[in-house]
Design a protein around this motif. Sequence first.
Motif, PDB file in Angstrom:
ATOM      1  N   THR A 134     -10.790  -0.063  -0.942  1.00 50.72           N
ATOM      2  CA  THR A 134      -9.846  -1.178  -0.807  1.00 50.72           C
ATOM      3  C   THR A 134      -8.407  -0.693  -0.698  1.00 50.72           C
ATOM      4  N   LEU A 135      -8.214   0.396   0.022  1.00 53.58           N
ATOM      5  CA  LEU A 135      -6.919   0.982   0.324  1.00 53.58           C
ATOM      6  C   LEU A 135      -6.233   1.647  -0.858  1.00 53.58           C
ATOM      7  N   ASP A 136      -6.990   1.979  -1.908  1.00 56.49           N
ATOM      8  CA  ASP A 136      -6.413   2.874  -2.921  1.00 56.49           C
ATOM      9  C   ASP A 136      -6.116   4.212  -2.266  1.00 56.49           C
ATOM     10  N   THR A 137      -6.992   4.622  -1.337  1.00 59.97           N
ATOM     11  CA  THR A 137      -6.757   5.787  -0.496  1.00 59.97           C
ATOM     12  C   THR A 137      -7.082   5.393   0.937  1.00 59.97           C
ATOM     13  N   VAL A 138      -6.395   6.028   1.887  1.00 59.55           N
ATOM     14  CA  VAL A 138      -6.653   5.793   3.307  1.00 59.55           C
ATOM     15  C   VAL A 138      -6.784   7.130   4.016  1.00 59.55           C
ATOM     16  N   GLU A 139      -7.550   7.125   5.094  1.00 59.79           N
ATOM     17  CA  GLU A 139      -7.773   8.317   5.905  1.00 59.79           C
ATOM     18  C   GLU A 139      -7.384   8.005   7.344  1.00 59.79           C
ATOM     19  N   ASN A 140      -6.450   8.764   7.880  1.00 61.91           N
ATOM     20  CA  ASN A 140      -5.999   8.576   9.252  1.00 61.91           C
ATOM     21  C   ASN A 140      -7.059   9.151  10.193  1.00 61.91           C
ATOM     22  N   LEU A 141      -7.716   8.283  10.942  1.00 59.53           N
ATOM     23  CA  LEU A 141      -8.774   8.707  11.863  1.00 59.53           C
ATOM     24  C   LEU A 141      -8.221   9.167  13.210  1.00 59.53           C
ATOM     25  N   SER A 142      -6.934   9.043  13.408  1.00 56.39           N
ATOM     26  CA  SER A 142      -6.337   9.289  14.721  1.00 56.39           C
ATOM     27  C   SER A 142      -5.603  10.616  14.835  1.00 56.39           C
ATOM     28  N   ILE A 178       0.835  -1.197   0.000  1.00 56.01           N
ATOM     29  CA  ILE A 178       0.000   0.000   0.000  1.00 56.01           C
ATOM     30  C   ILE A 178       0.869   1.247   0.000  1.00 56.01           C
ATOM     31  N   ASN A 179       1.800   1.343   0.907  1.00 51.93           N
ATOM     32  CA  ASN A 179       2.844   2.369   0.880  1.00 51.93           C
ATOM     33  C   ASN A 179       3.998   1.896   1.744  1.00 51.93           C
ATOM     34  N   ARG A 180       5.173   2.450   1.485  1.00 49.15           N
ATOM     35  CA  ARG A 180       6.337   2.139   2.315  1.00 49.15           C
ATOM     36  C   ARG A 180       6.144   2.789   3.689  1.00 49.15           C
ATOM     37  N   TRP A 181       6.673   2.172   4.731  1.00 47.02           N
ATOM     38  CA  TRP A 181       6.500   2.689   6.087  1.00 47.02           C
ATOM     39  C   TRP A 181       7.009   4.111   6.234  1.00 47.02           C
ATOM     40  N   ASP A 182       8.087   4.462   5.529  1.00 47.85           N
ATOM     41  CA  ASP A 182       8.674   5.795   5.698  1.00 47.85           C
ATOM     42  C   ASP A 182       7.892   6.893   4.970  1.00 47.85           C
ATOM     43  N   GLN A 183       6.948   6.531   4.111  1.00 50.81           N
ATOM     44  CA  GLN A 183       6.136   7.543   3.429  1.00 50.81           C
ATOM     45  C   GLN A 183       5.113   8.188   4.364  1.00 50.81           C
ATOM     46  N   TYR A 184       4.868   7.563   5.487  1.00 54.89           N
ATOM     47  CA  TYR A 184       3.932   8.107   6.481  1.00 54.89           C
ATOM     48  C   TYR A 184       4.365   9.491   6.974  1.00 54.89           C
ATOM     49  N   TYR A 185       5.637   9.678   7.233  1.00 52.50           N
ATOM     50  CA  TYR A 185       6.116  10.868   7.921  1.00 52.50           C
ATOM     51  C   TYR A 185       5.864  12.160   7.163  1.00 52.50           C
ATOM     52  N   ASP A 186       5.860  12.129   5.839  1.00 53.94           N
ATOM     53  CA  ASP A 186       5.549  13.330   5.061  1.00 53.94           C
ATOM     54  C   ASP A 186       4.050  13.516   4.853  1.00 53.94           C
ATOM     55  N   ARG A 187       3.272  12.448   4.993  1.00 56.43           N
ATOM     56  CA  ARG A 187       1.829  12.522   4.730  1.00 56.43           C
ATOM     57  C   ARG A 187       1.047  11.650   5.710  1.00 56.43           C
ATOM     58  N   PRO A 188       1.063  11.966   7.002  1.00 51.54           N
ATOM     59  CA  PRO A 188       0.387  11.122   7.987  1.00 51.54           C
ATOM     60  C   PRO A 188      -1.128  11.062   7.805  1.00 51.54           C
ATOM     61  N   GLU A 189      -1.704  12.013   7.128  1.00 48.94           N
ATOM     62  CA  GLU A 189      -3.157  12.005   6.943  1.00 48.94           C
ATOM     63  C   GLU A 189      -3.625  10.957   5.939  1.00 48.94           C
ATOM     64  N   ASP A 190      -2.762  10.580   4.973  1.00 48.22           N
ATOM     65  CA  ASP A 190      -3.222   9.643   3.945  1.00 48.22           C
ATOM     66  C   ASP A 190      -2.202   8.571   3.558  1.00 48.22           C
ATOM     67  N   ARG A 191      -1.272   8.300   4.451  1.00 49.48           N
ATOM     68  CA  ARG A 191      -0.324   7.202   4.269  1.00 49.48           C
ATOM     69  C   ARG A 191      -0.332   6.358   5.539  1.00 49.48           C
ATOM     70  N   LEU A 192      -0.352   5.049   5.366  1.00 49.08           N
ATOM     71  CA  LEU A 192      -0.376   4.156   6.515  1.00 49.08           C
ATOM     72  C   LEU A 192       0.902   4.258   7.324  1.00 49.08           C
ATOM     73  N   HIS A 193       0.739   4.247   8.622  1.00 49.58           N
ATOM     74  CA  HIS A 193       1.859   4.158   9.540  1.00 49.58           C
ATOM     75  C   HIS A 193       2.354   2.710   9.517  1.00 49.58           C
ATOM     76  N   ALA A 194       3.545   2.503   9.987  1.00 45.04           N
ATOM     77  CA  ALA A 194       4.123   1.157  10.042  1.00 45.04           C
ATOM     78  C   ALA A 194       3.483   0.324  11.151  1.00 45.04           C
ATOM     79  N   ASP A 195       3.736  -0.964  11.081  1.00 45.10           N
ATOM     80  CA  ASP A 195       3.367  -1.937  12.104  1.00 45.10           C
ATOM     81  C   ASP A 195       1.857  -2.163  12.139  1.00 45.10           C
ATOM     82  N   ILE A 196       1.416  -3.050  11.278  1.00 49.07           N
ATOM     83  CA  ILE A 196      -0.008  -3.326  11.096  1.00 49.07           C
ATOM     84  C   ILE A 196      -0.471  -4.279  12.199  1.00 49.07           C
ATOM     85  N   MET A 197      -1.390  -3.797  13.033  1.00 44.13           N
ATOM     86  CA  MET A 197      -1.878  -4.559  14.175  1.00 44.13           C
ATOM     87  C   MET A 197      -3.306  -5.070  13.984  1.00 44.13           C
ATOM     88  N   GLY A 198      -3.966  -4.670  12.915  1.00 44.19           N
ATOM     89  CA  GLY A 198      -5.326  -5.141  12.665  1.00 44.19           C
ATOM     90  C   GLY A 198      -5.781  -4.801  11.262  1.00 44.19           C
TER      91      GLY A 198
END
Length: 189
Positions: free
Chosen positions: A145-153, A98-118
């Motif tokens: 289906t994760l073409d786009t994601v929204e950070n709810l947190s 879906i995306n590399r873990w390090d891509q989260y830091y520049d776009r936390p609103e629409d990139r998955l954070h690392a370490d998938i727990m569920g």
Amino acid sequence: SDDAGDTWATVGAAETGATTAELTCSEAGAPRCWSVQWQANVPNLYRSDDAGASWTFVMEAEDYWNKLGASILDADTFLYGGMETHRTHDAGATFTRINRWDQYYDRPEDRLHADIMGIDVVPDGAGGETWYIGTDGGTYRSRDTLDTVENLSLRGLRVSQYYTTLTSKNDVTDVAAGAQDQGYQFSAG
């Protein structure tokens, strides 16, 4: 089981040598099931097109942390999680991240954070499905289906994992915390 789990009938067997397995099935039909079966400490991904009566080896599931999810609308769509989230739309012929873990830091609103727990998918009430991905950095929602994601947190949930905190002895409403992957945080009462 066809009586809410009161009794069970054997449908098929796990692969020889499997010591542990995780299972998910698609409500979309086929009847398609997916299983990661641990053999000699290797997580091997299998697919069943007959509700578990027989299994076909798909691949070694690299970067796998015991999280599976199958679409309720498309039997060919399946996700698994580890440090990152991996998806197939073609019954396991190919997987994409879906995306590399390090891509989260520049776009936390629409990139998955690392370490998938569920990984969870639920009907959306309008004939579609909504996916929820739990990570060390919070919960995400996707309606495609994760073409786009929204950070709810990002706002209002106050979700984080804290490794250390310090409360002021002079003013207990002043709290400093070191949060996993969220950095140093300070709340002044």
